[in-house]
Design a protein around this motif. Structure first.
Motif, PDB file in Angstrom:
ATOM      1  N   GLY A  81      85.642 -35.649  26.527  1.00  0.00           N
ATOM      2  CA  GLY A  81      85.656 -36.988  27.104  1.00  0.00           C
ATOM      3  C   GLY A  81      84.492 -37.211  28.067  1.00  0.00           C
ATOM      4  N   THR A  82      84.803 -37.714  29.235  1.00  0.00           N
ATOM      5  CA  THR A  82      83.770 -38.036  30.236  1.00  0.00           C
ATOM      6  C   THR A  82      83.515 -36.896  31.217  1.00  0.00           C
ATOM      7  N   GLU A  83      83.958 -35.707  30.884  1.00  0.00           N
ATOM      8  CA  GLU A  83      83.810 -34.578  31.804  1.00  0.00           C
ATOM      9  C   GLU A  83      82.341 -34.259  32.076  1.00  0.00           C
ATOM     10  N   ASN A  84      81.497 -34.348  31.050  1.00  0.00           N
ATOM     11  CA  ASN A  84      80.076 -34.069  31.258  1.00  0.00           C
ATOM     12  C   ASN A  84      79.463 -35.045  32.257  1.00  0.00           C
ATOM     13  N   TYR A  85      79.824 -36.313  32.148  1.00  0.00           N
ATOM     14  CA  TYR A  85      79.275 -37.305  33.072  1.00  0.00           C
ATOM     15  C   TYR A  85      79.806 -37.103  34.488  1.00  0.00           C
ATOM     16  N   GLU A  86      81.067 -36.732  34.614  1.00  0.00           N
ATOM     17  CA  GLU A  86      81.623 -36.473  35.945  1.00  0.00           C
ATOM     18  C   GLU A  86      80.929 -35.288  36.602  1.00  0.00           C
ATOM     19  N   ASN A  87      80.710 -34.221  35.841  1.00  0.00           N
ATOM     20  CA  ASN A  87      79.997 -33.066  36.396  1.00  0.00           C
ATOM     21  C   ASN A  87      78.541 -33.408  36.710  1.00  0.00           C
ATOM     22  N   LEU A  88      77.967 -34.263  35.901  1.00  0.00           N
ATOM     23  CA  LEU A  88      76.575 -34.646  36.111  1.00  0.00           C
ATOM     24  C   LEU A  88      76.407 -35.405  37.430  1.00  0.00           C
ATOM     25  N   PHE A  89      77.301 -36.321  37.698  1.00  0.00           N
ATOM     26  CA  PHE A  89      77.170 -37.160  38.888  1.00  0.00           C
ATOM     27  C   PHE A  89      77.656 -36.480  40.161  1.00  0.00           C
ATOM     28  N   THR A  90      78.527 -35.487  40.040  1.00  0.00           N
ATOM     29  CA  THR A  90      79.142 -34.911  41.245  1.00  0.00           C
ATOM     30  C   THR A  90      78.807 -33.438  41.470  1.00  0.00           C
ATOM     31  N   ASN A  91      78.625 -32.664  40.400  1.00  0.00           N
ATOM     32  CA  ASN A  91      78.492 -31.210  40.560  1.00  0.00           C
ATOM     33  C   ASN A  91      77.155 -30.662  40.080  1.00  0.00           C
ATOM     34  N   TYR A  92      76.159 -31.515  39.895  1.00  0.00           N
ATOM     35  CA  TYR A  92      74.854 -31.068  39.426  1.00  0.00           C
ATOM     36  C   TYR A  92      73.822 -31.446  40.476  1.00  0.00           C
ATOM     37  N   PRO A  93      73.480 -30.536  41.385  1.00  0.00           N
ATOM     38  CA  PRO A  93      72.703 -30.919  42.575  1.00  0.00           C
ATOM     39  C   PRO A  93      71.294 -31.425  42.284  1.00  0.00           C
ATOM     40  N   VAL A  94      70.701 -31.066  41.159  1.00  0.00           N
ATOM     41  CA  VAL A  94      69.327 -31.493  40.893  1.00  0.00           C
ATOM     42  C   VAL A  94      69.260 -32.834  40.169  1.00  0.00           C
ATOM     43  N   PHE A  95      70.419 -33.418  39.837  1.00  0.00           N
ATOM     44  CA  PHE A  95      70.395 -34.666  39.080  1.00  0.00           C
ATOM     45  C   PHE A  95      69.840 -35.816  39.912  1.00  0.00           C
ATOM     46  N   TRP A  96      70.372 -36.027  41.113  1.00  0.00           N
ATOM     47  CA  TRP A  96      69.936 -37.168  41.915  1.00  0.00           C
ATOM     48  C   TRP A  96      68.488 -37.029  42.392  1.00  0.00           C
ATOM     49  N   PRO A  97      68.015 -35.830  42.764  1.00  0.00           N
ATOM     50  CA  PRO A  97      66.568 -35.711  43.014  1.00  0.00           C
ATOM     51  C   PRO A  97      65.716 -36.058  41.797  1.00  0.00           C
ATOM     52  N   ALA A  98      66.179 -35.691  40.598  1.00  0.00           N
ATOM     53  CA  ALA A  98      65.426 -36.031  39.390  1.00  0.00           C
ATOM     54  C   ALA A  98      65.397 -37.547  39.183  1.00  0.00           C
ATOM     55  N   VAL A  99      66.524 -38.220  39.424  1.00  0.00           N
ATOM     56  CA  VAL A  99      66.552 -39.685  39.310  1.00  0.00           C
ATOM     57  C   VAL A  99      65.584 -40.308  40.310  1.00  0.00           C
ATOM     58  N   ARG A 100      65.591 -39.786  41.547  1.00  0.00           N
ATOM     59  CA  ARG A 100      64.680 -40.315  42.570  1.00  0.00           C
ATOM     60  C   ARG A 100      63.220 -40.100  42.169  1.00  0.00           C
ATOM     61  N   HIS A 101      62.912 -38.952  41.609  1.00  0.00           N
ATOM     62  CA  HIS A 101      61.534 -38.681  41.187  1.00  0.00           C
ATOM     63  C   HIS A 101      61.105 -39.597  40.042  1.00  0.00           C
ATOM     64  N   ASN A 102      62.015 -39.860  39.098  1.00  0.00           N
ATOM     65  CA  ASN A 102      61.679 -40.771  38.008  1.00  0.00           C
ATOM     66  C   ASN A 102      61.437 -42.188  38.515  1.00  0.00           C
ATOM     67  N   LEU A 103      62.257 -42.643  39.453  1.00  0.00           N
ATOM     68  CA  LEU A 103      62.057 -43.979  40.015  1.00  0.00           C
ATOM     69  C   LEU A 103      60.752 -44.044  40.812  1.00  0.00           C
ATOM     70  N   LEU A 104      60.434 -42.972  41.528  1.00  0.00           N
ATOM     71  CA  LEU A 104      59.172 -42.928  42.253  1.00  0.00           C
ATOM     72  C   LEU A 104      58.000 -42.924  41.277  1.00  0.00           C
ATOM     73  N   TRP A 105      58.142 -42.216  40.179  1.00  0.00           N
ATOM     74  CA  TRP A 105      57.117 -42.192  39.144  1.00  0.00           C
ATOM     75  C   TRP A 105      56.878 -43.601  38.603  1.00  0.00           C
ATOM     76  N   LEU A 106      57.981 -44.321  38.334  1.00  0.00           N
ATOM     77  CA  LEU A 106      57.879 -45.683  37.833  1.00  0.00           C
ATOM     78  C   LEU A 106      57.208 -46.600  38.849  1.00  0.00           C
ATOM     79  N   ALA A 107      57.594 -46.490  40.116  1.00  0.00           N
ATOM     80  CA  ALA A 107      57.000 -47.339  41.150  1.00  0.00           C
ATOM     81  C   ALA A 107      55.512 -47.049  41.320  1.00  0.00           C
TER      82      ALA A 107
END
Length: 320
Positions: A81-107
């Motif tokens: 089910g949605t377990e992968n997404y839950e772990n991605l958003f809550t238990n994967y520490p490098v995910f949000w830094p990667a999102v921030r880097h991609n947004l910075l790359w775009l900007a």
């Protein structure tokens, strides 16, 4: 020729020509395609469509389905089910830094590299001296892959043997441009922008060559300065090029992978979503379901930006 009869004092009428009837009888109906035509059309249209389905849409739909499963690529597939997404958003520490880097790359590409490419296109279009040389020089990085750009960045920015430290005189106390997480992302962004600027320059240069010169002349007659002429006359006519450049910028920013992977495999401050997808799918852990969830998030990011921008452009075009 037989005499023409007259009735009621009317002038004699010439005999009707049978040409219209002949032309009517000679009209061609709808063209019928032969079997050879159908075969050629089937090959020319069918092969690209099949390649598009199997290479792009097939893996995309497979990634969406696999993102709801747990699979290591060899064993059985388990629906989670949605377990992968839950772990991605809550238990994967490098995910949000990667999102921030991609947004910075775009900007950075959208607000720095793209306007600079437009500026170069305007200067070259005005016919500066050695414009051919500048055009070729700035376009040269575009023919290089981002992996090659990453290797060049290593040669220039290396801590011990890099050219930059030798130029600025930091050989005694060299700066770790690619190893310092506070610096390496900005250095890699400069390398990526070096390539992106030339691409944008060529696109805008082609658009500027197609602008009608009479528009500029009319604006000059009305008393508009060069800046007013550009922003109020020339730039609106470049609307199709602006849309193309915006879409390319979003795609380039969100799919960035080669340059950071060539530098340090996307670690120590260079984490990107594309790198996380690769690490989870083809890495040692081989968590294909989890990596597919990251790929779906990246796909949604891309579609969100592109669809929103294109929707605004289409609505603006209709309101004109």
């Amino acid at each position: 020729m037989p005499p023409t009869r007259t009735t009621g004092g009317q002038p004699p009428q010439p005999p009707r020509s049978p040409a219209p009837a002949a032309r009517r009888s000679g009209r061609r109906g709808p063209r019928r395609y032969t079997r050879r035509d159908v075969a050629v059309l089937g090959v020319l249209l069918g092969v690209p469509i099949l390649l598009d389905v199997f290479v792009i849409w097939g893996p995309t739909l497979a990634s969406v389905v696999l993102s709801f499963t747990s699979w290591d690529g060899i064993g059985d597939t388990t629906w989670v089910g949605t377990e992968n997404y839950e772990n991605l958003f809550t238990n994967y520490p490098v995910f949000w830094p990667a999102v921030r880097h991609n947004l910075l790359w775009l900007a950075f590409l959208g607000l720095v590299a793209t306007p600079f490419g437009l500026l170069l296109a305007v200067l070259i279009d005005r016919g500066v001296r050695f414009s051919r040389f500048y055009q070729s020089t700035f376009y040269l990085p575009v023919v290089l892959s981002l992996a090659v750009v990453g290797f060049i960045a290593q040669l220039v920015l290396s801590r011990d043997q890099g050219a930059l430290n030798a130029i600025v005189g930091n050989e005694q106390n060299p700066t770790d441009w690619l190893g310092d997480p506070d610096l390496n992302l900005w250095m890699v962004l400069l390398a990526a922008a070096w390539r992106h600027t030339g691409y944008v320059m060529i696109l805008y240069l082609a658009g500027l060559k197609a602008v009608d010169p009479t528009l500029k002349e009319a604006a000059a007659i009305d008393g508009a300065g060069e800046a007013q002429t550009f922003f109020r006359v020339v730039l609106p006519t470049l609307r199709p090029v602006n849309v193309l450049v915006a879409v390319i910028t979003v795609i380039e920013a969100l799919r960035a992978f080669d340059v950071v992977y060539a530098v340090n495999k996307g670690r120590n401050g260079l984490e990107l979503l594309s790198v996380l997808v690769t690490d989870n799918i083809v890495g040692e852990a081989s968590r294909i379901g989890f990596g597919s969830a990251i790929a779906v998030v990246l796909l949604l990011f891309s579609l969100g930006f592109v669809v929103t921008f294109l929707g605004r452009e289409i609505r603006g075009e209709k309101n004109r």
